[in-house]
Scaffold this active site. Structure first.
Site, short mmCIF file in Angstrom:
data_model
loop_
_atom_site.label_atom_id
_atom_site.label_comp_id
_atom_site.label_asym_id
_atom_site.label_seq_id
_atom_site.Cartn_x
_atom_site.Cartn_y
_atom_site.Cartn_z
N CYS A 176 0.79 -1.06 0.02
CA CYS A 176 0.06 0.22 -0.24
C CYS A 176 0.83 1.27 0.18
O CYS A 176 1.73 1.64 0.94
CB CYS A 176 -0.97 -0.10 1.28
SG CYS A 176 -1.86 1.28 1.49
N CYS A 220 -0.92 3.87 -6.30
CA CYS A 220 -1.87 3.39 -5.49
C CYS A 220 -1.98 1.85 -5.97
O CYS A 220 -2.47 1.73 -7.15
CB CYS A 220 -3.24 4.17 -5.36
SG CYS A 220 -4.50 3.03 -4.63
#
Ligand code: DGL
Length: 265
Positions: free
Chosen positions: A74, A186
Site C-alpha cells: 500500500c 496506489c
C-alpha cells in the site's frame, strides 16, 4: 528451509496483484494477507493516527504469524509509516511507493504524472522522491480517491462506464499536463491498468511497481538467511484475513489469488 510466511498488508484488496507477482518468484512461500477493511480507506486518514494504528496492527500480526518479511502493499501506508515500522521491528519490510524513479528513466518529454491517494499526494515522501529522482521533470500528482473506493466496492472489476466516470477528471488533468508517463501510485489502480491504458491512449506509458517489489521481497527473504527455500506449502496454509466483513464476492476474488477462504482477524 522456512515455514515462516510473507505477511502482506493493505487497506483492502489492493495488495492482491502484488501477491500474484510475489507468487511468481516465490511459489512455495506461505502468504498471510490482511485487508484492513475496518480502517479503509487509508488515503483519507489522518497520517499520525494511521501511523499509530499500523504500528499496533503490525505488532500484533508479527507476534501471531512470525513472518519472514512484511510487504506493505500500500503506497499510502508506506509513505506514512514505513520508516517508523522499520525502526520499531527487526523483521524486514518491503514498502510499495510510487515508481517515480523508473518513470524518470522512461519519460522522453520529461513530463510525468502520478495517480495516487490524497494522502500520498500530500506526503513529503512523494515530494522527496520527486526531488531525488525526477528533478529534471515536471511532475503532476493527482489524487483519485473515488477510484480506490470503486475498485474496492466492485471487488477489482468495476464496469467500464463506472471506471470512465471515476477517472475522467484525473485522466483529463494528466493529459492536460501533457505527461507521457503515468505512475500508478496506489496499489488498487493496478486492477484497472488495461482500462487506464485505453483511456490515456497510446502516447502515455503506465508504470507500476509489482515486478520490482516482488524482486525486492525475494532479495530480502534471501538476505535474511531463509534462502528463499520455503518448505512446500501445505494446503490451506495461506491465509486471507479481513478486519472488516466477509462477503461471498470477496471470497470468490481471493480464491483467484490462491487463498482458500476469507477469515476475520
Ligand atoms: N491501496 C492503497 C495505496 O496503495 C490505498 C487505498 C486506500 O486509500 O485505502 O495507496
Amino acid at each position: 528451509m522456512t515455514d515462516r510466511p510473507v505477511l502482506v498488508l493493505d487497506s483492502g484488496i489492493g495488495g492482491l496483484p502484488y501477491v500474484a507477482a510475489v507468487r511468481e518468484l516465490l511459489p512455495a512461500a506461505d502468504i498471510v494477507y490482511l485487508a484492513d477493511h475496518a480502517v479503509f480507506p487509508y488515503g483519507e486518514q489522518d497520517p499520525e493516527t494511521l501511523c499509530r494504528h499500523l504500528l499496533r496492527l503490525v505488532a500484533m500480526l508479527i507476534e501471531r504469524h512470525q513472518p519472514a518479511a512484511v510487504l506493505l502493499a500500500c503506497n499510502t501506508a508506506s509513505v506514512v509509516a514505513l520508516a517508523a515500522l522499520r525502526e520499531r521491528f527487526s523483521v524486514p519490510f518491503v514498502g510499495v511507493v510510487p515508481a517515480v524513479k523508473p518513470a524518470a528513466v522512461r519519460t522522453i518529454t520529461r513530463r510525468i504524472g502520478v495517480l495516487a491517494t490524497a494522502r500520498t499526494v500530500k506526503e513529503h515522501y512523494l515530494h522527496d522522491l520527486v526531488h531525488r529522482f525526477a528533478g529534471q521533470c515536471v511532475v503532476t500528482s493527482v489524487a483519485a480517491g473515488a477510484v480506490v473506493r470503486l475498485v474496492e466496492q466492485c471487488y477489482g472489476a468495476p464496469g467500464a462506464d463506472a471506471v470512465e466516470r471515476a477517472v475522467r477528471s484525473a485522466v483529463g488533468q494528466l493529459l492536460h499536463a501533457r505527461v507521457d508517463t503515468v505512475v500508478l501510485g496506489c496499489t488498487h489502480f493496478t486492477f484497472l491498468i488495461d482500462q487506464l491504458r485505453q483511456l490515456f491512449g497510446p502516447t502515455v506509458s503506465l508504470i507500476d511497481s509489482r515486478d520490482g517489489v516482488a524482486r525486492q521481497v525475494q532479495r530480502v527473504v534471501q538476505r535474511n538467511g531463509d534462502n528463499a527455500r520455503f518448505a512446500p506449502r501445505q494446503p490451506g496454509s495461506d491465509r486471507f484475513l479481513t478486519s472488516g466483513t466477509r462477503t461471498a464476492e470477496l471470497e470468490t476474488l481471493v480464491r483467484r489469488y490462491g487463498f482458500a477462504e476469507v477469515r476475520t482477524l
